[in-house]
Design a protein around this motif. Sequence first.
Motif, PDB file in Angstrom:
ATOM      1  N   GLU A 304       0.830  -1.206   0.000  1.00 47.88           N
ATOM      2  CA  GLU A 304       0.000   0.000   0.000  1.00 47.88           C
ATOM      3  C   GLU A 304       0.865   1.258   0.000  1.00 47.88           C
ATOM      4  O   GLU A 304       0.553   2.233  -0.713  1.00 47.88           O
ATOM      5  CB  GLU A 304      -0.925   0.013   1.227  1.00 47.88           C
ATOM      6  CG  GLU A 304      -2.112  -0.913   1.121  1.00 47.88           C
ATOM      7  CD  GLU A 304      -3.012  -0.805   2.329  1.00 47.88           C
ATOM      8  OE1 GLU A 304      -4.231  -0.807   2.161  1.00 47.88           O
ATOM      9  OE2 GLU A 304      -2.488  -0.718   3.459  1.00 47.88           O
ATOM     10  N   HIS A 305       1.919   1.240   0.786  1.00 46.90           N
ATOM     11  CA  HIS A 305       2.794   2.408   0.858  1.00 46.90           C
ATOM     12  C   HIS A 305       3.434   2.706  -0.497  1.00 46.90           C
ATOM     13  O   HIS A 305       3.440   3.856  -0.958  1.00 46.90           O
ATOM     14  CB  HIS A 305       3.889   2.178   1.915  1.00 46.90           C
ATOM     15  CG  HIS A 305       4.936   3.233   1.931  1.00 46.90           C
ATOM     16  ND1 HIS A 305       4.723   4.487   2.467  1.00 46.90           N
ATOM     17  CD2 HIS A 305       6.219   3.237   1.444  1.00 46.90           C
ATOM     18  CE1 HIS A 305       5.815   5.217   2.323  1.00 46.90           C
ATOM     19  NE2 HIS A 305       6.738   4.481   1.710  1.00 46.90           N
ATOM     20  N   ASN A 308       0.879   4.027  -2.999  1.00 47.52           N
ATOM     21  CA  ASN A 308       0.533   5.430  -2.738  1.00 47.52           C
ATOM     22  C   ASN A 308       1.624   6.382  -3.213  1.00 47.52           C
ATOM     23  O   ASN A 308       1.342   7.514  -3.634  1.00 47.52           O
ATOM     24  CB  ASN A 308       0.294   5.640  -1.239  1.00 47.52           C
ATOM     25  CG  ASN A 308      -0.993   4.993  -0.770  1.00 47.52           C
ATOM     26  OD1 ASN A 308      -1.925   4.837  -1.554  1.00 47.52           O
ATOM     27  ND2 ASN A 308      -1.046   4.617   0.500  1.00 47.52           N
ATOM     28  N   GLU A 309       2.877   5.916  -3.159  1.00 50.18           N
ATOM     29  CA  GLU A 309       3.994   6.758  -3.568  1.00 50.18           C
ATOM     30  C   GLU A 309       4.182   6.782  -5.085  1.00 50.18           C
ATOM     31  O   GLU A 309       4.568   7.811  -5.647  1.00 50.18           O
ATOM     32  CB  GLU A 309       5.291   6.249  -2.909  1.00 50.18           C
ATOM     33  CG  GLU A 309       5.340   6.412  -1.401  1.00 50.18           C
ATOM     34  CD  GLU A 309       5.458   7.862  -0.993  1.00 50.18           C
ATOM     35  OE1 GLU A 309       6.185   8.612  -1.660  1.00 50.18           O
ATOM     36  OE2 GLU A 309       4.804   8.247   0.004  1.00 50.18           O
ATOM     37  N   LYS A 314      -3.742   5.976  -9.766  1.00 52.65           N
ATOM     38  CA  LYS A 314      -4.519   5.147  -8.838  1.00 52.65           C
ATOM     39  C   LYS A 314      -5.289   4.034  -9.544  1.00 52.65           C
ATOM     40  O   LYS A 314      -6.434   3.721  -9.184  1.00 52.65           O
ATOM     41  CB  LYS A 314      -5.494   6.019  -8.028  1.00 52.65           C
ATOM     42  CG  LYS A 314      -4.848   7.186  -7.309  1.00 52.65           C
ATOM     43  CD  LYS A 314      -3.733   6.729  -6.378  1.00 52.65           C
ATOM     44  CE  LYS A 314      -3.038   7.904  -5.691  1.00 52.65           C
ATOM     45  NZ  LYS A 314      -1.869   7.473  -4.886  1.00 52.65           N
ATOM     46  N   ARG A 316      -4.053   0.981  -9.588  1.00 52.17           N
ATOM     47  CA  ARG A 316      -3.541  -0.230  -8.931  1.00 52.17           C
ATOM     48  C   ARG A 316      -2.512  -0.963  -9.796  1.00 52.17           C
ATOM     49  O   ARG A 316      -2.279  -2.162  -9.612  1.00 52.17           O
ATOM     50  CB  ARG A 316      -4.699  -1.170  -8.539  1.00 52.17           C
ATOM     51  CG  ARG A 316      -5.758  -0.515  -7.669  1.00 52.17           C
ATOM     52  CD  ARG A 316      -6.942  -1.428  -7.459  1.00 52.17           C
ATOM     53  NE  ARG A 316      -6.653  -2.463  -6.471  1.00 52.17           N
ATOM     54  CZ  ARG A 316      -6.906  -2.362  -5.167  1.00 52.17           C
ATOM     55  NH1 ARG A 316      -7.434  -1.248  -4.687  1.00 52.17           N
ATOM     56  NH2 ARG A 316      -6.639  -3.355  -4.340  1.00 52.17           N
TER      57      ARG A 316
END
Length: 463
Positions: A304-305, A308-309, A314, A316
């Motif tokens: 997840e980290h 997000n970076e 977005k 996936r």
Amino acid sequence: MMMFQMRRRTILSQQCVLLVTCLLINLEAVPIDIDKTKVQGEPHVEGTKIETPDTGLYYDEYLKQVIDVLETDKHFREKLQTADIEEIKSGKLSKELDLVSHHVRTRLDELKRQEVARLRMLIKAKMDSFQDTGIDHQALLKQFEHLNHQNPDTFESKDLDMLIKAATSDLENYDKTRHDEFKKYEMMKEHERREYLKTLNEEKRREEESKYEEMKKKHGDHPKVNHPGSKDQLKEVWEESDGLDPNDFNPKTFFKLHDVNNDGFLDEQELEALFTKELEKVYDPKNEEDDMVEMEEERLRMREHVMNEIDVNKDRLVTLHEFLKATEKKEFLEPDSWETLDQQQVFTEEELKEFETHILQQENELLKKAEDLQQQKEELQRQHDQLQAQKQELQQVVQQMEQRKLQQGSPLSGPAGELKFQPPGEHQVGNAQNHLAGDQPLPPGHIPVQEAAAGSDHVQIHP
């Protein structure tokens, strides 16, 4: 203890993203312990279909089948390849369904009818378990948001739009659901530990507390964990997993090595495979103090980290461009230290108390149900006993009637046990014959009827 599958794959976040990103990604796990340079030399067979893991969605099979059918239409496939994520999410792409070939639409219609039938069967099974009747399937189908229940026979643009939005929403909430499950798992562990301590005497309790603190300290004593997605972390994979010289580290080459299915993206599974070396520093399945469920939660946090970076749009998925741009950031070269789960508080004392209250309520509800079931059992036993008593009374009455009839000279039952009844007239004739033949003398010149019949061939009566 609450157990759940922490390693359930979310690759159909990509299949949804085929409906959400116009890509159906064929995935297989990254082999960590071999030289990844060999991956480039393996021939890629065009059109090869690799079985994709289950998403965990209750309509997983339906989603995969729709994707497979849509891929067979050349026009729709071309539109998918040129559409961006917002066009897909907005439903604009769904309108292209009107242009697909007839046999594709026919197959989609068939898939939808099968899915509706499956959902109805599930609803019926659920309602039958509650012994309910008069099921309103149409009303109950409203709870399923991945298809248009008002039209159960044909697959329309609205169905594709609803399937895209439902899968997107469900997959976006999937990680949150996993985090919530993990928190419950940890609280249940602590609850059971405390309940166990209550059963011990003072000395045993001190021993258990000492052992618990020792195991926590042992688990926390591990090598430094590199920040996920940082240069140090990727170089370690490059050297130890890929078997390459760390001085020759190249982000573009690294991306291509770990894009296992050669689709031009790093998906969630390929990213998670990159963290295996870091996780092995903290967790060992042979150690009593290391919980493998916690390891999978740590893997999820790392993925997840990094997403997000790096994942700018977005969707996936990480493109080569997004990956290279991330390597130019300061955080890639000089990252903050990474705090593992043992350095964080998963839940507060207030959350634990609330959880224990909820458990107590559930236990009370189960006890109440058990009491109700026991009462029902006792009532059924009482009714059974009453029926048995009535049956015995009836049997006694029948026996008394048989005995009374036997005393009167005529059995109530035949040789086979059947009941025998004589018509009233027949009974009276028999009595009359017995009366004439037995008790009173006959007038002169008369003989009994039986004797007259028996001697009619030999006796002559003269006037």
